[in-house]
Design a protein around this motif. Sequence first.
Motif, PDB file in Angstrom:
ATOM      1  N   ASP A 181       0.815  -1.201   0.000  1.00 34.75           N
ATOM      2  CA  ASP A 181       0.000   0.000   0.000  1.00 34.75           C
ATOM      3  C   ASP A 181       0.860   1.267   0.000  1.00 34.75           C
ATOM      4  O   ASP A 181       0.568   2.219  -0.711  1.00 34.75           O
ATOM      5  CB  ASP A 181      -0.923   0.011   1.221  1.00 34.75           C
ATOM      6  N   ASN A 182       1.900   1.261   0.827  1.00 27.85           N
ATOM      7  CA  ASN A 182       2.794   2.422   0.907  1.00 27.85           C
ATOM      8  C   ASN A 182       3.473   2.695  -0.424  1.00 27.85           C
ATOM      9  O   ASN A 182       3.567   3.848  -0.847  1.00 27.85           O
ATOM     10  CB  ASN A 182       3.876   2.177   1.970  1.00 27.85           C
ATOM     11  N   THR A 183       3.963   1.648  -1.056  1.00 32.72           N
ATOM     12  CA  THR A 183       4.670   1.805  -2.329  1.00 32.72           C
ATOM     13  C   THR A 183       3.741   2.384  -3.381  1.00 32.72           C
ATOM     14  O   THR A 183       4.108   3.318  -4.099  1.00 32.72           O
ATOM     15  CB  THR A 183       5.216   0.442  -2.800  1.00 32.72           C
ATOM     16  N   VAL A 184       2.536   1.849  -3.480  1.00 31.45           N
ATOM     17  CA  VAL A 184       1.578   2.327  -4.477  1.00 31.45           C
ATOM     18  C   VAL A 184       1.208   3.779  -4.193  1.00 31.45           C
ATOM     19  O   VAL A 184       1.084   4.585  -5.119  1.00 31.45           O
ATOM     20  CB  VAL A 184       0.334   1.413  -4.515  1.00 31.45           C
ATOM     21  N   ARG A 185       1.064   4.154  -2.932  1.00 30.54           N
ATOM     22  CA  ARG A 185       0.764   5.554  -2.589  1.00 30.54           C
ATOM     23  C   ARG A 185       1.904   6.476  -2.997  1.00 30.54           C
ATOM     24  O   ARG A 185       1.678   7.594  -3.459  1.00 30.54           O
ATOM     25  CB  ARG A 185       0.495   5.693  -1.090  1.00 30.54           C
ATOM     26  N   GLN A 186       3.142   6.019  -2.848  1.00 25.58           N
ATOM     27  CA  GLN A 186       4.288   6.840  -3.243  1.00 25.58           C
ATOM     28  C   GLN A 186       4.363   6.989  -4.757  1.00 25.58           C
ATOM     29  O   GLN A 186       4.783   8.022  -5.264  1.00 25.58           O
ATOM     30  CB  GLN A 186       5.586   6.231  -2.709  1.00 25.58           C
ATOM     31  N   TYR A 187       3.939   5.960  -5.485  1.00 20.73           N
ATOM     32  CA  TYR A 187       3.917   6.037  -6.945  1.00 20.73           C
ATOM     33  C   TYR A 187       2.822   6.961  -7.460  1.00 20.73           C
ATOM     34  O   TYR A 187       2.884   7.439  -8.584  1.00 20.73           O
ATOM     35  CB  TYR A 187       3.720   4.655  -7.570  1.00 20.73           C
ATOM     36  N   ASN A 188       1.821   7.232  -6.643  1.00 22.87           N
ATOM     37  CA  ASN A 188       0.674   8.042  -7.048  1.00 22.87           C
ATOM     38  C   ASN A 188       1.100   9.417  -7.570  1.00 22.87           C
ATOM     39  O   ASN A 188       0.558   9.914  -8.552  1.00 22.87           O
ATOM     40  CB  ASN A 188      -0.305   8.199  -5.884  1.00 22.87           C
ATOM     41  N   ALA A 189       2.089  10.025  -6.944  1.00 24.30           N
ATOM     42  CA  ALA A 189       2.539  11.361  -7.356  1.00 24.30           C
ATOM     43  C   ALA A 189       3.325  11.325  -8.670  1.00 24.30           C
ATOM     44  O   ALA A 189       3.450  12.338  -9.340  1.00 24.30           O
ATOM     45  CB  ALA A 189       3.403  11.969  -6.257  1.00 24.30           C
ATOM     46  N   LYS A 190       3.829  10.150  -9.046  1.00 23.23           N
ATOM     47  CA  LYS A 190       4.684  10.041 -10.223  1.00 23.23           C
ATOM     48  C   LYS A 190       3.935   9.653 -11.494  1.00 23.23           C
ATOM     49  O   LYS A 190       4.491   9.742 -12.583  1.00 23.23           O
ATOM     50  CB  LYS A 190       5.779   9.009  -9.964  1.00 23.23           C
ATOM     51  N   ILE A 191       2.682   9.183 -11.370  1.00 21.79           N
ATOM     52  CA  ILE A 191       1.959   8.697 -12.550  1.00 21.79           C
ATOM     53  C   ILE A 191       0.587   9.358 -12.649  1.00 21.79           C
ATOM     54  O   ILE A 191       0.099   9.967 -11.699  1.00 21.79           O
ATOM     55  CB  ILE A 191       1.793   7.159 -12.509  1.00 21.79           C
ATOM     56  N   SER A 192      -0.021   9.200 -13.822  1.00 22.16           N
ATOM     57  CA  SER A 192      -1.335   9.804 -14.050  1.00 22.16           C
ATOM     58  C   SER A 192      -2.423   9.012 -13.315  1.00 22.16           C
ATOM     59  O   SER A 192      -2.186   7.903 -12.828  1.00 22.16           O
ATOM     60  CB  SER A 192      -1.650   9.827 -15.551  1.00 22.16           C
ATOM     61  N   LYS A 193      -3.609   9.573 -13.289  1.00 24.49           N
ATOM     62  CA  LYS A 193      -4.723   8.962 -12.561  1.00 24.49           C
ATOM     63  C   LYS A 193      -5.092   7.598 -13.143  1.00 24.49           C
ATOM     64  O   LYS A 193      -5.306   6.634 -12.408  1.00 24.49           O
ATOM     65  CB  LYS A 193      -5.935   9.894 -12.604  1.00 24.49           C
ATOM     66  N   THR A 194      -5.142   7.504 -14.478  1.00 19.87           N
ATOM     67  CA  THR A 194      -5.540   6.237 -15.095  1.00 19.87           C
ATOM     68  C   THR A 194      -4.494   5.151 -14.880  1.00 19.87           C
ATOM     69  O   THR A 194      -4.842   3.992 -14.643  1.00 19.87           O
ATOM     70  CB  THR A 194      -5.793   6.422 -16.607  1.00 19.87           C
ATOM     71  N   HIS A 195      -3.210   5.512 -14.943  1.00 22.18           N
ATOM     72  CA  HIS A 195      -2.167   4.533 -14.664  1.00 22.18           C
ATOM     73  C   HIS A 195      -2.208   4.111 -13.197  1.00 22.18           C
ATOM     74  O   HIS A 195      -1.972   2.946 -12.874  1.00 22.18           O
ATOM     75  CB  HIS A 195      -0.783   5.088 -15.017  1.00 22.18           C
ATOM     76  N   PHE A 196      -2.520   5.065 -12.322  1.00 23.46           N
ATOM     77  CA  PHE A 196      -2.625   4.739 -10.901  1.00 23.46           C
ATOM     78  C   PHE A 196      -3.781   3.774 -10.646  1.00 23.46           C
ATOM     79  O   PHE A 196      -3.670   2.875  -9.814  1.00 23.46           O
ATOM     80  CB  PHE A 196      -2.809   6.012 -10.055  1.00 23.46           C
ATOM     81  N   GLU A 197      -4.899   3.948 -11.366  1.00 19.48           N
ATOM     82  CA  GLU A 197      -6.027   3.035 -11.205  1.00 19.48           C
ATOM     83  C   GLU A 197      -5.630   1.613 -11.567  1.00 19.48           C
ATOM     84  O   GLU A 197      -5.988   0.659 -10.876  1.00 19.48           O
ATOM     85  CB  GLU A 197      -7.209   3.488 -12.067  1.00 19.48           C
ATOM     86  N   THR A 198      -4.856   1.464 -12.646  1.00 15.17           N
ATOM     87  CA  THR A 198      -4.388   0.139 -13.056  1.00 15.17           C
ATOM     88  C   THR A 198      -3.454  -0.442 -12.009  1.00 15.17           C
ATOM     89  O   THR A 198      -3.572  -1.608 -11.628  1.00 15.17           O
ATOM     90  CB  THR A 198      -3.673   0.218 -14.423  1.00 15.17           C
ATOM     91  N   LEU A 199      -2.535   0.365 -11.515  1.00 14.41           N
ATOM     92  CA  LEU A 199      -1.595  -0.083 -10.484  1.00 14.41           C
ATOM     93  C   LEU A 199      -2.330  -0.444  -9.198  1.00 14.41           C
ATOM     94  O   LEU A 199      -2.017  -1.440  -8.549  1.00 14.41           O
ATOM     95  CB  LEU A 199      -0.547   1.002 -10.224  1.00 14.41           C
ATOM     96  N   ASN A 200      -3.325   0.334  -8.849  1.00 15.89           N
ATOM     97  CA  ASN A 200      -4.115   0.073  -7.642  1.00 15.89           C
ATOM     98  C   ASN A 200      -4.879  -1.243  -7.778  1.00 15.89           C
ATOM     99  O   ASN A 200      -5.003  -1.996  -6.810  1.00 15.89           O
ATOM    100  CB  ASN A 200      -5.070   1.239  -7.373  1.00 15.89           C
ATOM    101  N   LEU A 201      -5.405  -1.530  -8.972  1.00 18.35           N
ATOM    102  CA  LEU A 201      -6.101  -2.797  -9.194  1.00 18.35           C
ATOM    103  C   LEU A 201      -5.136  -3.966  -9.033  1.00 18.35           C
ATOM    104  O   LEU A 201      -5.488  -4.987  -8.429  1.00 18.35           O
ATOM    105  CB  LEU A 201      -6.745  -2.822 -10.580  1.00 18.35           C
ATOM    106  N   LEU A 202      -3.928  -3.803  -9.551  1.00 17.76           N
ATOM    107  CA  LEU A 202      -2.921  -4.855  -9.366  1.00 17.76           C
ATOM    108  C   LEU A 202      -2.644  -5.075  -7.879  1.00 17.76           C
ATOM    109  O   LEU A 202      -2.487  -6.207  -7.429  1.00 17.76           O
ATOM    110  CB  LEU A 202      -1.624  -4.496 -10.091  1.00 17.76           C
ATOM    111  N   LYS A 203      -2.595  -3.994  -7.137  1.00 16.99           N
ATOM    112  CA  LYS A 203      -2.364  -4.087  -5.687  1.00 16.99           C
ATOM    113  C   LYS A 203      -3.498  -4.849  -5.011  1.00 16.99           C
ATOM    114  O   LYS A 203      -3.275  -5.692  -4.142  1.00 16.99           O
ATOM    115  CB  LYS A 203      -2.247  -2.683  -5.081  1.00 16.99           C
ATOM    116  N   GLN A 204      -4.728  -4.593  -5.438  1.00 15.87           N
ATOM    117  CA  GLN A 204      -5.884  -5.253  -4.830  1.00 15.87           C
ATOM    118  C   GLN A 204      -5.896  -6.757  -5.097  1.00 15.87           C
ATOM    119  O   GLN A 204      -6.426  -7.522  -4.296  1.00 15.87           O
ATOM    120  CB  GLN A 204      -7.175  -4.631  -5.341  1.00 15.87           C
ATOM    121  N   TYR A 205      -5.319  -7.174  -6.216  1.00 15.22           N
ATOM    122  CA  TYR A 205      -5.308  -8.596  -6.553  1.00 15.22           C
ATOM    123  C   TYR A 205      -4.071  -9.325  -6.045  1.00 15.22           C
ATOM    124  O   TYR A 205      -3.851 -10.470  -6.398  1.00 15.22           O
ATOM    125  CB  TYR A 205      -5.441  -8.778  -8.070  1.00 15.22           C
ATOM    126  N   SER A 206      -3.264  -8.679  -5.239  1.00 15.05           N
ATOM    127  CA  SER A 206      -2.088  -9.352  -4.679  1.00 15.05           C
ATOM    128  C   SER A 206      -2.412  -9.825  -3.272  1.00 15.05           C
ATOM    129  O   SER A 206      -2.044  -9.214  -2.285  1.00 15.05           O
ATOM    130  CB  SER A 206      -0.878  -8.414  -4.688  1.00 15.05           C
TER     131      SER A 206
END
Length: 135
Positions: free
Chosen positions: A1-26
């Motif tokens: 969760d921490n890593t994905v939150r830190q990536y949030n500032a570096k990527i766009s909203k749509t890319h973050f949604e994809t990354l967040n979905l990957l996080k949810q399925y881990s």
Amino acid sequence: DNTVRQYNAKISKTHFETLNLLKQYSCKVIGVSHIKIKTMANQLKKSVATVKRHIKYLKDNGFITVINTFRMKQGGKGANTYAINPIDVYQKIQNELSQMSHRKNDKKHNQRQSQQAMAFVKAKKETISFIKLLS
């Protein structure tokens, strides 16, 4: 969760949604998810092509690592496994990408290539004219 939150500032909203979905399925292994692209597209309400572009962007920029899997019993390609890279791995990838040298335009190299191309065309013309003489 921490890593994905830190990536949030570096990527766009749509890319973050994809990354967040990957996080949810881990669920079984933290940071590693096993999901089909079609399932991701359905969950995000996006096309398969869009999800593929998002995955490619995330992979090329070091946010995730894509691991290809194969089915043991039936054979063939299975769903990919996606590992969300920790911050230190992401930073190493970014350093390597910034140190890579890009191809420079070399005038001598370009001249040599054009000379080789012209020599090839000349040889081809001579061959065609020789074949016509034989006929």
